[in-house]
Design a protein around this motif. Structure first.
Motif, PDB file in Angstrom:
ATOM      1  N   UNK A  62      42.748  27.619  12.275  1.00  0.00           N
ATOM      2  CA  UNK A  62      44.196  27.536  12.436  1.00  0.00           C
ATOM      3  C   UNK A  62      44.625  28.601  13.439  1.00  0.00           C
ATOM      4  N   UNK A  63      45.365  28.159  14.482  1.00  0.00           N
ATOM      5  CA  UNK A  63      45.746  29.047  15.572  1.00  0.00           C
ATOM      6  C   UNK A  63      47.248  28.963  15.810  1.00  0.00           C
ATOM      7  N   UNK A  64      47.849  30.017  16.376  1.00  0.00           N
ATOM      8  CA  UNK A  64      49.276  29.938  16.721  1.00  0.00           C
ATOM      9  C   UNK A  64      49.495  28.969  17.875  1.00  0.00           C
ATOM     10  N   UNK A  65      50.570  28.187  17.789  1.00  0.00           N
ATOM     11  CA  UNK A  65      50.859  27.197  18.817  1.00  0.00           C
ATOM     12  C   UNK A  65      51.672  27.771  19.962  1.00  0.00           C
ATOM     13  N   UNK A  66      51.614  27.093  21.121  1.00  0.00           N
ATOM     14  CA  UNK A  66      52.363  27.535  22.292  1.00  0.00           C
ATOM     15  C   UNK A  66      52.565  26.373  23.249  1.00  0.00           C
ATOM     16  N   UNK A  67      53.524  26.536  24.144  1.00  0.00           N
ATOM     17  CA  UNK A  67      53.789  25.580  25.214  1.00  0.00           C
ATOM     18  C   UNK A  67      53.746  26.340  26.530  1.00  0.00           C
ATOM     19  N   UNK A  68      53.000  25.822  27.495  1.00  0.00           N
ATOM     20  CA  UNK A  68      52.930  26.386  28.844  1.00  0.00           C
ATOM     21  C   UNK A  68      53.823  25.587  29.777  1.00  0.00           C
ATOM     22  N   UNK A  69      54.569  26.257  30.619  1.00  0.00           N
ATOM     23  CA  UNK A  69      55.303  25.569  31.684  1.00  0.00           C
ATOM     24  C   UNK A  69      54.477  25.658  32.955  1.00  0.00           C
ATOM     25  N   UNK A  70      53.970  24.503  33.397  1.00  0.00           N
ATOM     26  CA  UNK A  70      53.134  24.453  34.593  1.00  0.00           C
ATOM     27  C   UNK A  70      53.962  23.964  35.779  1.00  0.00           C
ATOM     28  N   UNK A  71      53.790  24.630  36.896  1.00  0.00           N
ATOM     29  CA  UNK A  71      54.468  24.282  38.143  1.00  0.00           C
ATOM     30  C   UNK A  71      53.411  23.770  39.112  1.00  0.00           C
ATOM     31  N   UNK A  72      53.627  22.592  39.670  1.00  0.00           N
ATOM     32  CA  UNK A  72      52.624  21.986  40.547  1.00  0.00           C
ATOM     33  C   UNK A  72      53.302  21.274  41.700  1.00  0.00           C
ATOM     34  N   UNK A  73      52.603  21.208  42.839  1.00  0.00           N
ATOM     35  CA  UNK A  73      53.119  20.406  43.951  1.00  0.00           C
ATOM     36  C   UNK A  73      53.292  18.961  43.495  1.00  0.00           C
ATOM     37  N   UNK A  74      52.410  18.503  42.631  1.00  0.00           N
ATOM     38  CA  UNK A  74      52.570  17.269  41.872  1.00  0.00           C
ATOM     39  C   UNK A  74      51.401  17.202  40.902  1.00  0.00           C
ATOM     40  N   UNK A  75      51.455  16.249  40.002  1.00  0.00           N
ATOM     41  CA  UNK A  75      50.349  16.012  39.079  1.00  0.00           C
ATOM     42  C   UNK A  75      49.635  14.699  39.402  1.00  0.00           C
ATOM     43  N   UNK A  76      49.720  14.271  40.649  1.00  0.00           N
ATOM     44  CA  UNK A  76      49.040  13.039  41.076  1.00  0.00           C
ATOM     45  C   UNK A  76      47.566  13.347  41.274  1.00  0.00           C
ATOM     46  N   UNK A  77      46.722  12.592  40.609  1.00  0.00           N
ATOM     47  CA  UNK A  77      45.291  12.854  40.568  1.00  0.00           C
ATOM     48  C   UNK A  77      44.519  11.672  41.150  1.00  0.00           C
ATOM     49  N   UNK A  78      43.253  11.896  41.426  1.00  0.00           N
ATOM     50  CA  UNK A  78      42.387  10.763  41.742  1.00  0.00           C
ATOM     51  C   UNK A  78      42.493   9.739  40.617  1.00  0.00           C
ATOM     52  N   UNK A  79      42.527  10.228  39.382  1.00  0.00           N
ATOM     53  CA  UNK A  79      42.615   9.345  38.228  1.00  0.00           C
ATOM     54  C   UNK A  79      43.899   8.551  38.152  1.00  0.00           C
ATOM     55  N   UNK A  80      44.966   9.029  38.783  1.00  0.00           N
ATOM     56  CA  UNK A  80      46.213   8.261  38.808  1.00  0.00           C
ATOM     57  C   UNK A  80      46.009   6.970  39.602  1.00  0.00           C
TER      58      UNK A  80
END
Length: 478
Positions: free
Chosen positions: A160-178
């Motif tokens: 059991x671990x403490x939870x958190x939310x990260x705010x990520x900033x990116x030029x975009x999240x478009x991936x090869x997988x997209x």
């Protein structure tokens, strides 16, 4: 004034590419760390309660929250995926016109969560914050971190671990997988719309090309060659180079089981899930090439209606990657050796040094920094003589181009970091943060964001681990 200026063009694409979903509120959001420098750089306005906003408890004005769909070859196996615990709030437009994604990681379940809980633990989110900011300071193209917010809720992993939310900033999240996702769905409309959107954001010059899809593939190849060469130059090992972790923007994304090499060993692997060494340090350019082939496959219908012709053109484009990477790799290591010109034998010179470093167990970062500072090699006294042959060849090479050693070393100080986020220091800082003490994390963050100009108080962060401090495995944190 609203903190963000959102204009989310991705939300105007065909809805096959995403699912509209809001973050799930958390019990007791508390701001653990906030990146004031990045906030100023992006021209963010004031917020009454950053914690509530960046935990997902309150949507900022103009937000159009969504989870992106994508696929991916994970360790070589194709899987349909998507943001299972991340929500894109929108695209913030900075005062200089730059457009960046604002994404909350650990924001709760989405339609792509499968069996996951949609949450994230504090340690891995602080790890991404620390390493992504260190990579930025090292001059490596990367997503960045705006904040980490504790949720006041537990997450269950092996413990059991403490939870958190990260705010990520990116030029975009478009991936090869997209692109793989749209291609696998055989959705020509979505694939074409995604192509136009990606070109507008990341390769506007491709819009004028005779074959825009081919031009995008070539632009992505150039960006990935430069990116992976930078990784190699600082001893970074990504750990999960799946196709869903290769961006079309050329940014490093996903800091799960990543690590930095201490003693130089080309086949170093840290990721606990990479049991075959697929993503070892030395394999990274090979995997980048493999991933680009997968992008080419997804783009075939848009390159040419004649499949045979499309395959021939795509194959020719991706087969240029090894040469692109070679040029970028040599540029990195020439800079690390203070060389101002190019000679045919430079690869052999670099390989001579790396071979000696491997054979003597020399620390990669410390070894190159010692060269730049004119200090002794960081190896046992018995191994010092092993470097004599390289030093003679290096001196002769500098003499041929007419560069004095002091001038070469002055350049080398800007190409060879003194400080990296060493794995043992990262683990120590995260362990302390998990106990509520952010002091070690903040001191380490201050050090790794000044990698080329260390302060006297940063001296402890320069040292490689003692035998009992070595970190042999890292974990993805999901």
């Amino acid at each position: 004034m609203a903190p963000f200026r959102f204009d989310t063009s991705y939300a105007r694409l065909p809805e096959a590419l995403f699912a509209r979903v809001a973050p799930t509120p958390v019990r007791a959001p508390r701001l653990v760390i906030f990146n004031q420098g990045l906030a100023a750089e992006l021209g963010l306005g004031a917020a009454e309660d950053w914690a509530a906003l960046l935990a997902g408890n309150r949507l900022p004005e103009g937000a159009t929250p969504l989870a992106q769909a994508y696929a991916g070859h994970q360790f070589g196996h194709f899987t349909m995926l998507g943001d299972g615990r991340a929500v894109l709030l929108g695209e913030h437009v900075a005062p200089d016109g730059r457009r960046v994604d604002i994404q909350l990681k650990g924001a709760g379940r989405t339609p792509f969560s499968r069996m996951g809980d949609g949450r994230a633990a504090l340690g891995p989110m602080l790890r991404e914050y620390l390493v992504s900011e260190a990579m930025h300071a090292l001059g490596v193209s990367t997503t960045r971190s705006l904040a980490v917010v504790a949720t006041g809720e537990p997450v269950v992993r092996e413990e059991v671990l403490p939870g958190a939310v990260l705010t990520r900033v990116a030029a975009s999240h478009i991936r090869v997988g997209t692109f793989q996702f749209a291609a696998a769905k055989r959705d020509r409309e979505a694939l074409a719309a995604l192509l136009a959107h990606t070109i507008a954001r990341h390769a506007p010059e491709a819009a004028e090309a005779e074959r825009p899809a081919l031009a995008l593939l070539e632009a992505t190849s150039r960006k990935q060659a430069a990116l992976v060469a930078r990784w190699m130059g600082v001893g970074f090992i990504h750990g999960v180079m799946n196709t869903d972790n290769m961006t079309l923007s050329g940014e490093t994304i996903d800091y799960g089981p990543c690590a930095f090499m201490d003693a130089f060993e080309p086949m170093t692997v840290f990721s606990s899930i990479d049991r075959q060494g697929r993503y070892a340090y030395a394999n990274q350019p090979v995997i980048a090439h493999w991933n680009l082939v997968r992008l080419a496959e997804a783009l075939l219908p848009l390159i040419d209606p004649d499949e045979t012709a499309a395959i021939d053109m795509a194959n020719a484009a991706v087969q240029r990657f090894p040469a692109l990477f070679e040029a970028e790799w040599l540029a990195q290591f020439r800079a690390k050796l203070g060389l101002a010109t190019a000679e045919e034998g430079d690869r052999a010179l670099v390989e001579m040094l790396l071979s000696v470093m491997r054979d003597t167990g020399c620390d990669m970062t410390g070894g190159f920094r010692a060269l730049a500072e004119g200090a002794a090699w960081p190896v046992d006294a018995a191994d010092q003589a092993a470097f004599a042959g390289f030093e003679a060849a290096w001196a002769a090479r500098l003499a041929r181009e007419g560069t004095a050693l002091p001038d070469a070393r002055a350049r080398m100080l800007a190409a060879n970091p003194a400080i990296i986020p060493r794995n043992h220091r990262v683990e120590q800082a995260l362990a302390a943060a998990g106990e509520g003490d952010m002091g070690p994390f903040e001191r380490l963050l201050a050090a790794v964001t000044r990698p080329y100009a260390p302060r006297p108080e940063d001296a402890p962060f320069r040292s490689p681990p003692l035998p009992h401090e070595r970190v042999l495995a890292t974990f993805c944190g999901t």
